[in-house]
Every structure is written in structure tokens, then in C-alpha cells.
Design a protein around this motif. Structure first.
Motif, PDB file in Angstrom:
ATOM      1  N   SER A 161     -91.910 -13.020  31.544  1.00 38.24           N
ATOM      2  CA  SER A 161     -91.885 -12.328  32.781  1.00 38.24           C
ATOM      3  C   SER A 161     -90.627 -12.714  33.622  1.00 38.24           C
ATOM      4  O   SER A 161     -89.706 -11.626  33.887  1.00 38.24           O
ATOM      5  CB  SER A 161     -92.966 -13.158  33.632  1.00 38.24           C
ATOM      6  N   LYS A 162     -89.977 -13.687  33.375  1.00 40.13           N
ATOM      7  CA  LYS A 162     -88.495 -14.030  33.998  1.00 40.13           C
ATOM      8  C   LYS A 162     -87.521 -13.217  33.196  1.00 40.13           C
ATOM      9  O   LYS A 162     -86.462 -12.369  33.748  1.00 40.13           O
ATOM     10  CB  LYS A 162     -88.327 -15.553  33.851  1.00 40.13           C
ATOM     11  N   ILE A 163     -87.276 -12.903  32.016  1.00 40.72           N
ATOM     12  CA  ILE A 163     -86.630 -12.188  31.322  1.00 40.72           C
ATOM     13  C   ILE A 163     -86.780 -10.824  31.570  1.00 40.72           C
ATOM     14  O   ILE A 163     -85.626  -9.856  31.973  1.00 40.72           O
ATOM     15  CB  ILE A 163     -86.717 -12.430  29.790  1.00 40.72           C
ATOM     16  N   LEU A 164     -87.903 -10.266  31.667  1.00 40.81           N
ATOM     17  CA  LEU A 164     -88.190  -8.700  31.973  1.00 40.81           C
ATOM     18  C   LEU A 164     -87.903  -8.769  33.517  1.00 40.81           C
ATOM     19  O   LEU A 164     -87.537  -7.340  33.631  1.00 40.81           O
ATOM     20  CB  LEU A 164     -89.452  -8.315  31.638  1.00 40.81           C
ATOM     21  N   ALA A 165     -87.940  -9.532  34.189  1.00 41.20           N
ATOM     22  CA  ALA A 165     -87.769  -9.357  35.702  1.00 41.20           C
ATOM     23  C   ALA A 165     -86.168  -9.026  35.750  1.00 41.20           C
ATOM     24  O   ALA A 165     -85.577  -8.080  36.648  1.00 41.20           O
ATOM     25  CB  ALA A 165     -88.255 -10.442  36.482  1.00 41.20           C
ATOM     26  N   GLY A 209     -89.692 -12.048  39.329  1.00 40.67           N
ATOM     27  CA  GLY A 209     -89.423 -13.075  38.070  1.00 40.67           C
ATOM     28  C   GLY A 209     -90.050 -14.158  38.582  1.00 40.67           C
ATOM     29  O   GLY A 209     -89.730 -15.384  37.861  1.00 40.67           O
ATOM     30  N   ALA A 210     -91.033 -14.208  39.446  1.00 40.32           N
ATOM     31  CA  ALA A 210     -91.410 -15.578  39.916  1.00 40.32           C
ATOM     32  C   ALA A 210     -92.754 -15.894  39.113  1.00 40.32           C
ATOM     33  O   ALA A 210     -93.326 -15.020  38.552  1.00 40.32           O
ATOM     34  CB  ALA A 210     -91.974 -15.286  41.543  1.00 40.32           C
ATOM     35  N   GLY A 239     -85.296  -5.059  36.254  1.00 41.14           N
ATOM     36  CA  GLY A 239     -85.109  -4.987  37.672  1.00 41.14           C
ATOM     37  C   GLY A 239     -84.378  -3.795  38.069  1.00 41.14           C
ATOM     38  O   GLY A 239     -84.556  -3.138  39.427  1.00 41.14           O
ATOM     39  N   GLY A 240     -83.285  -3.521  37.269  1.00 37.72           N
ATOM     40  CA  GLY A 240     -82.366  -2.260  37.552  1.00 37.72           C
ATOM     41  C   GLY A 240     -83.061  -1.075  37.632  1.00 37.72           C
ATOM     42  O   GLY A 240     -82.423   0.022  38.078  1.00 37.72           O
ATOM     43  N   TYR A 241     -84.365  -1.029  36.899  1.00 37.99           N
ATOM     44  CA  TYR A 241     -84.715   0.205  37.021  1.00 37.99           C
ATOM     45  C   TYR A 241     -86.097   0.621  38.094  1.00 37.99           C
ATOM     46  O   TYR A 241     -86.768   1.207  38.088  1.00 37.99           O
ATOM     47  CB  TYR A 241     -85.701   0.633  35.604  1.00 37.99           C
ATOM     48  N   GLY A 242     -86.012  -0.612  38.972  1.00 39.06           N
ATOM     49  CA  GLY A 242     -87.076  -0.529  40.067  1.00 39.06           C
ATOM     50  C   GLY A 242     -88.191  -0.992  39.754  1.00 39.06           C
ATOM     51  O   GLY A 242     -89.227  -0.976  40.306  1.00 39.06           O
ATOM     52  N   ILE A 243     -88.237  -2.148  38.656  1.00 43.72           N
ATOM     53  CA  ILE A 243     -89.477  -2.367  38.068  1.00 43.72           C
ATOM     54  C   ILE A 243     -89.323  -4.077  38.418  1.00 43.72           C
ATOM     55  O   ILE A 243     -88.567  -4.621  38.105  1.00 43.72           O
ATOM     56  CB  ILE A 243     -89.704  -2.396  36.639  1.00 43.72           C
ATOM     57  N   ARG A 244     -90.606  -4.576  39.069  1.00 48.33           N
ATOM     58  CA  ARG A 244     -90.516  -5.795  39.292  1.00 48.33           C
ATOM     59  C   ARG A 244     -91.601  -6.399  38.091  1.00 48.33           C
ATOM     60  O   ARG A 244     -92.633  -5.816  37.844  1.00 48.33           O
ATOM     61  CB  ARG A 244     -91.407  -6.273  40.498  1.00 48.33           C
ATOM     62  N   VAL A 245     -91.549  -7.778  37.892  1.00 51.32           N
ATOM     63  CA  VAL A 245     -92.328  -8.366  36.750  1.00 51.32           C
ATOM     64  C   VAL A 245     -92.586 -10.054  37.363  1.00 51.32           C
ATOM     65  O   VAL A 245     -91.840 -10.791  37.604  1.00 51.32           O
ATOM     66  CB  VAL A 245     -91.786  -8.406  35.314  1.00 51.32           C
ATOM     67  N   VAL A 246     -93.985 -10.206  37.663  1.00 48.61           N
ATOM     68  CA  VAL A 246     -94.153 -11.731  37.923  1.00 48.61           C
ATOM     69  C   VAL A 246     -95.273 -12.034  36.727  1.00 48.61           C
ATOM     70  O   VAL A 246     -95.954 -11.373  36.203  1.00 48.61           O
ATOM     71  CB  VAL A 246     -94.740 -11.503  39.636  1.00 48.61           C
ATOM     72  N   ALA A 247     -95.428 -13.563  36.968  1.00 53.15           N
ATOM     73  CA  ALA A 247     -96.582 -14.132  36.254  1.00 53.15           C
ATOM     74  C   ALA A 247     -97.486 -14.827  37.306  1.00 53.15           C
ATOM     75  O   ALA A 247     -96.943 -15.420  38.366  1.00 53.15           O
ATOM     76  CB  ALA A 247     -95.834 -15.256  35.156  1.00 53.15           C
ATOM     77  N   VAL A 248     -98.526 -14.640  37.140  1.00 53.49           N
ATOM     78  CA  VAL A 248     -99.555 -15.650  37.875  1.00 53.49           C
ATOM     79  C   VAL A 248    -100.263 -16.580  36.813  1.00 53.49           C
ATOM     80  O   VAL A 248    -100.892 -16.194  36.095  1.00 53.49           O
ATOM     81  CB  VAL A 248    -100.439 -14.706  38.625  1.00 53.49           C
ATOM     82  N   VAL A 249    -100.208 -17.820  37.301  1.00 55.84           N
ATOM     83  CA  VAL A 249    -100.830 -19.078  36.668  1.00 55.84           C
ATOM     84  C   VAL A 249    -101.863 -19.313  37.419  1.00 55.84           C
ATOM     85  O   VAL A 249    -102.065 -20.119  38.399  1.00 55.84           O
ATOM     86  CB  VAL A 249     -99.672 -20.164  36.590  1.00 55.84           C
ATOM     87  N   PRO A 250    -103.109 -19.125  36.780  1.00 51.92           N
ATOM     88  CA  PRO A 250    -104.481 -19.821  37.421  1.00 51.92           C
ATOM     89  C   PRO A 250    -104.452 -21.133  36.796  1.00 51.92           C
ATOM     90  O   PRO A 250    -104.312 -21.561  35.948  1.00 51.92           O
ATOM     91  CB  PRO A 250    -105.554 -18.774  36.969  1.00 51.92           C
ATOM     92  N   GLY A 251    -105.293 -21.940  37.808  1.00 55.51           N
ATOM     93  CA  GLY A 251    -105.693 -23.425  37.368  1.00 55.51           C
ATOM     94  C   GLY A 251    -106.995 -23.143  36.733  1.00 55.51           C
ATOM     95  O   GLY A 251    -107.312 -22.417  36.067  1.00 55.51           O
TER      96      GLY A 251
END
Length: 269
Positions: A171-175, A257-258, A179-191
Motif C-alpha cells: 500500500s505504501k509503495i503503490l501510494a 500511503g497510510a 500518486g502522480g496519476y491521482g490515485i490514492r492507496v491506503v491500508a486498513v488494519v482491523p483488530g
């Protein structure tokens, strides 16, 4: 609050139950055009009917196994032909293997990487060109707590944890790369999240089937004791879905990238 999701095309894997189902329902309630994918057609149909009844939205379904390349290609082709675009991809499909390290088979190891990390990599790679062409998009990769901490029984994570950790790093790498193409990538970590299918799997792999009995609720309470908020040790799929939908929305444009952790304060380190 308007999340800016009306008429957005949203694809959710593992969308027929648990976190995926609740995420699909919330997106539909916001006016998005939702496509849910999962393996079992009957369960998909029931999930879509339930969402449509509660939101008055129309939900598309695609029967797909995310470990099969042909199924991924078919899902992408369906979205392209049906909607001509994709605004949000939620890579939610995944599972865990809850066995001691020395008992994990090679087949389980391969499957764990395929259904968790490889599936997210492959499907994002297939949808990214559509997002690049339109100059926008959001990818939410649903990871897991075993990615960020070592867990005690019954949450043994030698097989699943590395795959979930790879999801966070991807997720961080793809962000950065997209990102330069206007695409956001985030990861969500459930407990710890209260889902029927996960409890059943724990019962089969860790408890020898004992989680299916009437003492299952007491066992879950004991496992979660002292980990999260008093009286609320286990999260709900809806609570995780709230975060996913917000992270994908127009209200989170500065989040990229979060790795967003939703665990009720589980991490005491």
C-alpha cells in the motif's frame, strides 16, 4: 456529512459477508454504484438483495475466487463493460491460518499468500490502468493486526502475518508510485472483529471444533479480555466499514500511503 461518493463505482472483494458486506452496504447508502465479488453465488445474491432492500440501491455481483487469475480478469472485464470506470477498489477478500508454525503446511502457506497478498497485488495491477486513464481512483487494502504485532493463541500468525505485512508495505509503495496519476492507496488494519466465518475457522484450526459449541461466546470474551475498550473487546464489521468508506471518500483526499489501525486500543506497546 456528504462523503462525495454518489455515483462512484466501487468494487469490493469478499463483499458477501462480514466487513465486506457492511462496507458494500455503506457505500450503497452513500449513493455509490457497488459491485461485490465473492466465491459463492448464493451468498452473493442474498447479500445484494439485502443491501438493495435497505438502501434502494442497485448492487452488481460477480462470482469470483481472487486466487484464480481468470476470475480476476473476468471481474475487471465486467466492471469495464458495465460501468466503463472504477473509482474505488476495496481489496477485502482474505483469510487467516491459525496454526502453530511447525504445523503449517506448504499448501496453507501458498494459499495464505495467494488469497491475501497476491490477490491484492494482482487485482490492483489489473484495475490501475483504468484509474490512470481517468486520472483518479482510490485503493483500500484491508490488512490485519497480525501484520503489525505478534499475537498469542488463538491468533497464531506465522503464516498469515507475513502476508498481511506485505499488504501494508504494498500500500505504501503503490501510494508513491501511483500518486502522480491521482490515485490514492491506503491500508486498513482491523483488530479483533466479531465475524461468524472467522470464529468457525478458529474453531476448526485452533480449537478442534470447540468454538462451535455453546461456550463459544465465553471463549471469545476471554480471548479479548483486557485488549480493547472495557465491555467492547471485539470490534464489529460495521466499525471497520466506517473507516474504509471514509478513507475512500472525498473527505480523505490528504490521506495517502497510510496504514490506518482500527483495533479499539488493542496495541499497548
Amino acid at each position: 456529512m456528504d462523503l462525495g461518493l454518489r455515483d462512484q463505482v466501487v468494487v469490493i472483494t469478499g463483499g458477501s459477508s462480514g466487513i465486506g458486506y457492511e462496507t458494500a452496504r455503506l457505500f450503497a447508502a452513500e449513493g455509490a454504484r457497488v459491485v461485490i465479488a465473492a466465491r459463492r453465488e448464493e451468498q452473493l445474491a442474498k447479500a445484494a438483495a439485502s443491501i438493495e432492500a435497505s438502501t434502494s440501491a442497485s448492487v452488481d455481483t460477480v462470482s469470483a475466487d481472487v486466487t484464480r487469475l481468470d476470475d480476476l480478469d473476468r471481474l475487471v472485464a465486467f466492471v469495464r463493460d458495465r460501468h466503463r470506470r472504477i473509482d474505488v477498489l476495496v481489496n477485502n477478500a482474505g483469510t487467516g491460518t491459525y496454526k502453530p508454525f511447525l504445523e503449517v503446511t506448504d499448501e496453507e502457506l501458498r494459499h495464505g499468500m495467494e488469497i491475501n497478498f497476491f490477490a491484492q497485488f494482482r487485482l490492483t495491477q489489473r484495475f490501475a490502468p483504468m484509474m490512470i486513464e481517468q486520472g483518479s481512483g482510490v485503493v483500500v487494502n484491508v490488512s490485519g493486526a497480525t501484520a503489525i504485532r505478534v499475537t498469542a493463541p488463538p491468533f497464531l500468525s506465522s503464516c498469515t502475518g507475513p502476508a498481511k505485512a506485505a499488504e501494508n508495505r504494498l500500500s505504501k509503495i503503490l501510494a508513491s508510485e501511483l500518486g502522480g496519476y491521482g490515485i490514492r492507496v491506503v491500508a486498513v488494519v482491523p483488530g479483533l472483529v466479531d465475524t461468524e466465518e472467522r470464529f468457525a475457522k478458529w474453531g476448526r484450526e485452533f480449537g478442534g471444533g470447540h468454538l462451535a459449541d455453546e461456550g463459544a461466546a465465553a471463549n471469545r470474551l476471554e480471548w479479548g479480555k483486557g485488549i480493547a475498550r472495557p465491555g467492547h473487546a471485539w470490534g464489529t464489521p460495521g466499525e471497520i466499514a466506517d473507516l474504509i468508506v471514509f478513507a475512500a471518500s472525498g473527505r480523505s483526499t490528504y490521506v495517502n500511503g497510510a496504514v490506518l489501525v482500527a483495533d479499539g486500543g488493542e496495541d499497548k506497546s
